[in-house]
Design a protein around this motif. Structure first.
Motif, PDB file in Angstrom:
ATOM      1  N   PHE A 161       0.812  -1.227   0.000  1.00 21.29           N
ATOM      2  CA  PHE A 161       0.000   0.000   0.000  1.00 21.29           C
ATOM      3  C   PHE A 161       0.845   1.278   0.000  1.00 21.29           C
ATOM      4  CE2 PHE A 161      -2.927  -2.805   2.737  1.00 21.29           C
ATOM      5  CZ  PHE A 161      -3.469  -3.406   1.609  1.00 21.29           C
ATOM      6  N   HIS A 162       2.155   1.134  -0.002  1.00 18.09           N
ATOM      7  CA  HIS A 162       3.047   2.284   0.113  1.00 18.09           C
ATOM      8  C   HIS A 162       3.162   2.995  -1.234  1.00 18.09           C
ATOM      9  CE1 HIS A 162       7.220   3.921   1.560  1.00 18.09           C
ATOM     10  NE2 HIS A 162       6.298   4.857   1.460  1.00 18.09           N
ATOM     11  N   GLU A 163       2.670   4.234  -1.310  1.00 21.40           N
ATOM     12  CA  GLU A 163       2.744   5.039  -2.535  1.00 21.40           C
ATOM     13  C   GLU A 163       3.875   6.051  -2.393  1.00 21.40           C
ATOM     14  OE1 GLU A 163       2.869   6.061  -5.826  1.00 21.40           O
ATOM     15  OE2 GLU A 163       0.904   5.058  -5.740  1.00 21.40           O
ATOM     16  N   THR A 164       4.858   5.981  -3.263  1.00 20.11           N
ATOM     17  CA  THR A 164       6.040   6.851  -3.161  1.00 20.11           C
ATOM     18  C   THR A 164       6.147   7.857  -4.299  1.00 20.11           C
ATOM     19  OG1 THR A 164       7.410   5.226  -4.339  1.00 20.11           O
ATOM     20  CG2 THR A 164       7.337   5.077  -1.930  1.00 20.11           C
ATOM     21  N   ARG A 165       5.373   7.697  -5.360  1.00 19.90           N
ATOM     22  CA  ARG A 165       5.494   8.618  -6.502  1.00 19.90           C
ATOM     23  C   ARG A 165       4.969   9.995  -6.119  1.00 19.90           C
ATOM     24  NH1 ARG A 165       2.610   4.428 -10.377  1.00 19.90           N
ATOM     25  NH2 ARG A 165       1.574   4.176  -8.370  1.00 19.90           N
ATOM     26  N   ILE A 166       5.871  10.962  -6.177  1.00 21.27           N
ATOM     27  CA  ILE A 166       5.544  12.289  -5.685  1.00 21.27           C
ATOM     28  C   ILE A 166       4.417  12.928  -6.484  1.00 21.27           C
ATOM     29  CG2 ILE A 166       7.228  13.577  -7.067  1.00 21.27           C
ATOM     30  CD1 ILE A 166       6.402  14.107  -3.320  1.00 21.27           C
ATOM     31  N   GLU A 167       4.338  12.645  -7.781  1.00 22.09           N
ATOM     32  CA  GLU A 167       3.278  13.248  -8.591  1.00 22.09           C
ATOM     33  C   GLU A 167       1.908  12.715  -8.182  1.00 22.09           C
ATOM     34  OE1 GLU A 167       4.711   9.666 -10.999  1.00 22.09           O
ATOM     35  OE2 GLU A 167       5.581  11.206  -9.701  1.00 22.09           O
ATOM     36  N   VAL A 168       1.846  11.440  -7.749  1.00 20.64           N
ATOM     37  CA  VAL A 168       0.586  10.851  -7.294  1.00 20.64           C
ATOM     38  C   VAL A 168       0.181  11.457  -5.949  1.00 20.64           C
ATOM     39  CG1 VAL A 168      -0.545   8.703  -6.595  1.00 20.64           C
ATOM     40  CG2 VAL A 168       1.004   8.721  -8.568  1.00 20.64           C
ATOM     41  N   LEU A 169       1.164  11.618  -5.055  1.00 24.69           N
ATOM     42  CA  LEU A 169       0.883  12.213  -3.751  1.00 24.69           C
ATOM     43  C   LEU A 169       0.429  13.664  -3.897  1.00 24.69           C
ATOM     44  CD1 LEU A 169       3.921  10.796  -1.725  1.00 24.69           C
ATOM     45  CD2 LEU A 169       1.681   9.780  -2.107  1.00 24.69           C
ATOM     46  N   HIS A 170       1.108  14.410  -4.748  1.00 23.28           N
ATOM     47  CA  HIS A 170       0.732  15.809  -4.966  1.00 23.28           C
ATOM     48  C   HIS A 170      -0.672  15.917  -5.561  1.00 23.28           C
ATOM     49  CE1 HIS A 170       5.071  17.650  -4.985  1.00 23.28           C
ATOM     50  NE2 HIS A 170       4.671  17.246  -3.805  1.00 23.28           N
ATOM     51  N   ALA A 171      -1.009  14.986  -6.460  1.00 23.05           N
ATOM     52  CA  ALA A 171      -2.333  15.032  -7.078  1.00 23.05           C
ATOM     53  C   ALA A 171      -3.428  14.864  -6.031  1.00 23.05           C
ATOM     54  CB  ALA A 171      -2.450  13.945  -8.145  1.00 23.05           C
ATOM     55  N   LEU A 172      -3.238  13.937  -5.088  1.00 20.91           N
ATOM     56  CA  LEU A 172      -4.240  13.772  -4.035  1.00 20.91           C
ATOM     57  C   LEU A 172      -4.328  15.017  -3.167  1.00 20.91           C
ATOM     58  CD1 LEU A 172      -5.148  10.704  -1.952  1.00 20.91           C
ATOM     59  CD2 LEU A 172      -4.612  12.820  -0.744  1.00 20.91           C
ATOM     60  N   MET A 173      -3.188  15.617  -2.852  1.00 23.08           N
ATOM     61  CA  MET A 173      -3.174  16.824  -2.024  1.00 23.08           C
ATOM     62  C   MET A 173      -3.894  17.980  -2.712  1.00 23.08           C
ATOM     63  SD  MET A 173       0.773  16.249  -0.859  1.00 23.08           S
ATOM     64  CE  MET A 173       1.063  17.831  -0.045  1.00 23.08           C
ATOM     65  N   ARG A 174      -3.776  18.062  -4.030  1.00 28.16           N
ATOM     66  CA  ARG A 174      -4.479  19.123  -4.760  1.00 28.16           C
ATOM     67  C   ARG A 174      -5.975  18.833  -4.860  1.00 28.16           C
ATOM     68  NH1 ARG A 174       0.414  19.234  -7.932  1.00 28.16           N
ATOM     69  NH2 ARG A 174      -0.431  17.563  -9.238  1.00 28.16           N
ATOM     70  N   ASP A 175      -6.325  17.555  -5.049  1.00 21.81           N
ATOM     71  CA  ASP A 175      -7.732  17.191  -5.215  1.00 21.81           C
ATOM     72  C   ASP A 175      -8.515  17.248  -3.900  1.00 21.81           C
ATOM     73  OD1 ASP A 175      -7.301  16.771  -7.904  1.00 21.81           O
ATOM     74  OD2 ASP A 175      -7.118  14.588  -7.733  1.00 21.81           O
ATOM     75  N   TYR A 176      -7.813  17.024  -2.773  1.00 18.59           N
ATOM     76  CA  TYR A 176      -8.456  17.016  -1.452  1.00 18.59           C
ATOM     77  C   TYR A 176      -7.675  17.959  -0.524  1.00 18.59           C
ATOM     78  CZ  TYR A 176     -10.651  12.799  -3.322  1.00 18.59           C
ATOM     79  OH  TYR A 176     -11.346  11.904  -4.099  1.00 18.59           O
ATOM     80  N   PRO A 177      -7.793  19.270  -0.733  1.00 18.66           N
ATOM     81  CA  PRO A 177      -6.922  20.230  -0.032  1.00 18.66           C
ATOM     82  C   PRO A 177      -7.225  20.449   1.444  1.00 18.66           C
ATOM     83  CG  PRO A 177      -8.502  21.402  -1.401  1.00 18.66           C
ATOM     84  CD  PRO A 177      -8.659  19.942  -1.726  1.00 18.66           C
ATOM     85  N   LEU A 178      -8.390  19.994   1.932  1.00 15.57           N
ATOM     86  CA  LEU A 178      -8.696  20.202   3.347  1.00 15.57           C
ATOM     87  C   LEU A 178      -7.900  19.197   4.181  1.00 15.57           C
ATOM     88  CD1 LEU A 178     -10.345  21.745   5.483  1.00 15.57           C
ATOM     89  CD2 LEU A 178     -12.048  19.905   5.323  1.00 15.57           C
ATOM     90  N   ALA A 179      -6.864  19.694   4.863  1.00 14.62           N
ATOM     91  CA  ALA A 179      -5.975  18.830   5.636  1.00 14.62           C
ATOM     92  C   ALA A 179      -6.302  18.890   7.124  1.00 14.62           C
ATOM     93  CB  ALA A 179      -4.522  19.244   5.416  1.00 14.62           C
TER      94      ALA A 179
END
Length: 210
Positions: A7-25
């Motif tokens: 389940f470990h996701e390391t690709r930075i572009e994938v992580l950034h995409a989730l952060m942009r799509d769900y910005p409420l942290a």
């Protein structure tokens, strides 16, 4: 967090995409009375930091220099064992929950610079108003009102030190079970099932190099 290899996701572009799509942290710091959690929309500033703002009365406005954990929550949903073909063959399956999250570890910086804060508000507003038929802009409000609002908030910057991604999307199951989960989500058609389906499909495409 508990992070099995599958389940470990390391690709930075994938992580950034989730952060942009769900910005409420969810922002977690250790305050005077123990752990404190606040919920703040945050925007990526390049790859090195996150920017946002909070009310002056918020604990975060007094947490300059403090270590912080920002948790971005993606789509999630319950997975029934009835969706697995293997369950009907062996009965040896149990319920679970699929989800995607990103944890950002860093250090908080409180920003008092009025020009920095004004620019941030304009950028955030323009980004989130872009899909509106008639986007609202900060300049649409009376200037004295904007100045009053600026006095009531402070900017926050989180300098990123480490990012962890956990995308639990049935990768530990055989192809037939993953297909069964996608079929089950489509039939249930819940509030976030379409988003979870999209994440799972993207994961499948990456697995197969498409």
């Amino acid at each position: 967090m508990y992070l099995p290899k599958s389940f470990h996701e390391t690709r930075i572009e994938v992580l950034h995409a989730l952060m942009r799509d769900y910005p409420l942290a969810t922002l977690i710091v250790h305050g005077e009375d123990g752990l404190v959690a606040n919920h703040v929309p945050l925007a990526l500033a390049g790859a090195a930091s996150l920017h946002g703002h909070v009310a002056r009365g918020n604990e975060l406005a007094k947490a300059d220099g403090v270590p912080v954990l920002a948790i971005f929550h993606g789509a999630d949903g319950y997975v029934s064992p009835n969706w697995y073909p293997s369950k009907h063959e062996t009965g040896r399956e149990v319920p679970t929950w699929n989800y995607a999250v990103v944890h950002v570890h860093g250090r908080l910086r409180v920003v008092e610079d009025r020009a920095w804060l004004r620019q941030l508000l304009e950028q955030l507003t323009d980004r989130h108003e872009a899909s509106q038929p008639k986007p609202w802009h900060v300049s649409d409000a009376p200037e004295d009102h904007i100045e009053k609002m600026l006095r009531l908030i402070v900017g926050i910057e989180i300098v990123i030190e480490r990012i962890e991604g956990k995308f639990k999307l049935s990768q530990n199951h055989p192809d037939a079970n993953r297909t069964g989960v996608l079929k089950g989500l489509a039939e249930r058609d819940g509030k976030r099932d379409a988003e979870l389906t999209e994440l799972m499909q993207q994961s499948e495409e990456r697995r197969h190099g498409r």
